[in-house]
Design a protein around this motif. Sequence first.
Motif, PDB file in Angstrom:
ATOM      1  N   ALA A 101       0.851  -1.193   0.000  1.00 30.96           N
ATOM      2  CA  ALA A 101       0.000   0.000   0.000  1.00 30.96           C
ATOM      3  C   ALA A 101       0.885   1.240   0.000  1.00 30.96           C
ATOM      4  N   ASP A 102       0.616   2.146  -0.925  1.00 30.63           N
ATOM      5  CA  ASP A 102       1.462   3.334  -1.031  1.00 30.63           C
ATOM      6  C   ASP A 102       0.653   4.631  -0.988  1.00 30.63           C
ATOM      7  N   ALA A 103      -0.579   4.565  -0.509  1.00 25.02           N
ATOM      8  CA  ALA A 103      -1.421   5.760  -0.455  1.00 25.02           C
ATOM      9  C   ALA A 103      -2.100   5.848   0.911  1.00 25.02           C
ATOM     10  N   GLN A 104      -2.611   7.016   1.236  1.00 21.29           N
ATOM     11  CA  GLN A 104      -3.330   7.223   2.494  1.00 21.29           C
ATOM     12  C   GLN A 104      -4.791   6.806   2.400  1.00 21.29           C
ATOM     13  N   SER A 105      -5.312   6.717   1.170  1.00 21.93           N
ATOM     14  CA  SER A 105      -6.687   6.251   0.957  1.00 21.93           C
ATOM     15  C   SER A 105      -6.742   5.530  -0.381  1.00 21.93           C
ATOM     16  N   ILE A 106      -7.767   4.732  -0.537  1.00 25.65           N
ATOM     17  CA  ILE A 106      -7.954   4.002  -1.790  1.00 25.65           C
ATOM     18  C   ILE A 106      -9.403   4.110  -2.227  1.00 25.65           C
ATOM     19  N   ASP A 107      -9.628   3.938  -3.517  1.00 20.94           N
ATOM     20  CA  ASP A 107     -10.974   3.877  -4.067  1.00 20.94           C
ATOM     21  C   ASP A 107     -11.305   2.415  -4.321  1.00 20.94           C
ATOM     22  N   VAL A 108     -12.362   1.942  -3.646  1.00 17.62           N
ATOM     23  CA  VAL A 108     -12.751   0.541  -3.763  1.00 17.62           C
ATOM     24  C   VAL A 108     -14.027   0.453  -4.601  1.00 17.62           C
ATOM     25  N   PRO A 109     -13.990  -0.251  -5.745  1.00 24.02           N
ATOM     26  CA  PRO A 109     -15.187  -0.388  -6.568  1.00 24.02           C
ATOM     27  C   PRO A 109     -16.139  -1.440  -5.999  1.00 24.02           C
ATOM     28  N   ILE A 110     -17.428  -1.124  -6.029  1.00 22.81           N
ATOM     29  CA  ILE A 110     -18.472  -2.068  -5.608  1.00 22.81           C
ATOM     30  C   ILE A 110     -19.487  -2.147  -6.737  1.00 22.81           C
ATOM     31  N   ARG A 111     -19.758  -3.332  -7.224  1.00 20.05           N
ATOM     32  CA  ARG A 111     -20.735  -3.538  -8.298  1.00 20.05           C
ATOM     33  C   ARG A 111     -22.100  -3.776  -7.668  1.00 20.05           C
ATOM     34  N   VAL A 112     -23.123  -3.080  -8.190  1.00 19.37           N
ATOM     35  CA  VAL A 112     -24.497  -3.225  -7.719  1.00 19.37           C
ATOM     36  C   VAL A 112     -25.363  -3.566  -8.929  1.00 19.37           C
ATOM     37  N   GLY A 113     -26.161  -4.608  -8.814  1.00 23.75           N
ATOM     38  CA  GLY A 113     -27.020  -5.013  -9.927  1.00 23.75           C
ATOM     39  C   GLY A 113     -28.426  -5.334  -9.465  1.00 23.75           C
ATOM     40  N   VAL A 114     -29.377  -5.151 -10.365  1.00 22.67           N
ATOM     41  CA  VAL A 114     -30.772  -5.494 -10.091  1.00 22.67           C
ATOM     42  C   VAL A 114     -31.136  -6.690 -10.965  1.00 22.67           C
ATOM     43  N   GLU A 125     -24.369  -1.238 -12.165  1.00 23.46           N
ATOM     44  CA  GLU A 125     -23.465  -0.091 -12.108  1.00 23.46           C
ATOM     45  C   GLU A 125     -22.358  -0.389 -11.110  1.00 23.46           C
ATOM     46  N   THR A 126     -21.282   0.350 -11.262  1.00 24.72           N
ATOM     47  CA  THR A 126     -20.177   0.240 -10.312  1.00 24.72           C
ATOM     48  C   THR A 126     -20.061   1.572  -9.593  1.00 24.72           C
ATOM     49  N   VAL A 127     -20.108   1.518  -8.267  1.00 28.61           N
ATOM     50  CA  VAL A 127     -19.933   2.709  -7.440  1.00 28.61           C
ATOM     51  C   VAL A 127     -18.559   2.606  -6.770  1.00 28.61           C
ATOM     52  N   THR A 128     -18.046   3.737  -6.344  1.00 24.23           N
ATOM     53  CA  THR A 128     -16.716   3.755  -5.733  1.00 24.23           C
ATOM     54  C   THR A 128     -16.801   4.289  -4.314  1.00 24.23           C
ATOM     55  N   ALA A 129     -16.207   3.558  -3.394  1.00 25.93           N
ATOM     56  CA  ALA A 129     -16.120   3.994  -1.995  1.00 25.93           C
ATOM     57  C   ALA A 129     -14.688   4.420  -1.724  1.00 25.93           C
ATOM     58  N   ARG A 130     -14.514   5.633  -1.235  1.00 23.67           N
ATOM     59  CA  ARG A 130     -13.169   6.103  -0.860  1.00 23.67           C
ATOM     60  C   ARG A 130     -12.938   5.698   0.594  1.00 23.67           C
ATOM     61  N   VAL A 131     -11.861   4.960   0.829  1.00 18.45           N
ATOM     62  CA  VAL A 131     -11.585   4.411   2.154  1.00 18.45           C
ATOM     63  C   VAL A 131     -10.208   4.887   2.624  1.00 18.45           C
ATOM     64  N   PRO A 132     -10.147   5.523   3.796  1.00 17.23           N
ATOM     65  CA  PRO A 132      -8.839   5.899   4.332  1.00 17.23           C
ATOM     66  C   PRO A 132      -8.117   4.651   4.842  1.00 17.23           C
ATOM     67  N   LEU A 163     -24.888  -7.210  -4.696  1.00 16.71           N
ATOM     68  CA  LEU A 163     -23.703  -6.394  -4.724  1.00 16.71           C
ATOM     69  C   LEU A 163     -22.482  -7.257  -4.454  1.00 16.71           C
ATOM     70  N   GLY A 164     -21.349  -6.730  -4.846  1.00 18.76           N
ATOM     71  CA  GLY A 164     -20.093  -7.410  -4.625  1.00 18.76           C
ATOM     72  C   GLY A 164     -18.974  -6.678  -5.327  1.00 18.76           C
ATOM     73  N   PHE A 165     -17.795  -7.248  -5.269  1.00 21.55           N
ATOM     74  CA  PHE A 165     -16.653  -6.649  -5.921  1.00 21.55           C
ATOM     75  C   PHE A 165     -16.622  -7.113  -7.383  1.00 21.55           C
ATOM     76  N   PRO A 166     -16.264  -6.214  -8.302  1.00 18.58           N
ATOM     77  CA  PRO A 166     -16.123  -6.644  -9.694  1.00 18.58           C
ATOM     78  C   PRO A 166     -15.022  -7.690  -9.821  1.00 18.58           C
ATOM     79  N   VAL A 167     -15.145  -8.524 -10.819  1.00 21.25           N
ATOM     80  CA  VAL A 167     -14.130  -9.542 -11.064  1.00 21.25           C
ATOM     81  C   VAL A 167     -12.858  -8.841 -11.534  1.00 21.25           C
ATOM     82  N   ALA A 168     -11.751  -9.212 -10.941  1.00 18.55           N
ATOM     83  CA  ALA A 168     -10.466  -8.594 -11.306  1.00 18.55           C
ATOM     84  C   ALA A 168     -10.115  -8.947 -12.735  1.00 18.55           C
ATOM     85  N   PRO A 169      -9.484  -7.996 -13.458  1.00 19.63           N
ATOM     86  CA  PRO A 169      -9.119  -8.278 -14.870  1.00 19.63           C
ATOM     87  C   PRO A 169      -8.062  -9.345 -14.955  1.00 19.63           C
TER      88      PRO A 169
END
Length: 169
Positions: A101-114, A125-132, A163-169
């Motif tokens: 980890a090289d940052a003070q915060s990260i953006d974590v993607p969360i996928r939400v589907g209906v 859609e994919t929403v982003t949560a900023r986490v310190p 909801l969940g985390f998107p599949v990593a590329p």
Amino acid sequence: MPLKLRRPFPPSGLLHGLPALAALAVLGACSSAPPPTPCPTVAIADGAARRDVYEPGRAGDLEGRRYGASLGNIGGNCTSDGTDTVVDFTVDLFVQRGPAADAQSIDVPIRVGVIDPNGQIIERETVTARVPLQGEGVTIRQPLTQRIPGVSGETVAGYAVLLGFPVAP
């Protein structure tokens, strides 16, 4: 209607609480409160509750791990305007700092589907949560809102918000 309805009733106070329960039942019969709005099922998709993110080219290398994240504890409620249903909910997002980890915060993607009653994805859609990144790990309560257009009343009970985390590329 709240998404979480389970609340244990303490058996030790059963007899002591009967007069109060009887009084509430009588008062409840006179109440003109509208019934709660039905909600779809809201859940974390199978296999999508945990995610580890690594530096490029270092997948699986613990020293190359930037962070690990997990989802849990969903709660919330629904409202309807007679045409659409709006699901307001929260989910706990736990993030653990990795050695890379090289940052003070990260953006974590969360996928939400209906998902509709036929199992088809009707919205995603994919929403982003900023986490310190504090200490070894941090948990935040992430608020999310999902509108289900054109669906209201009892019909919405056949739908699901996953909801969940998107599949990593």
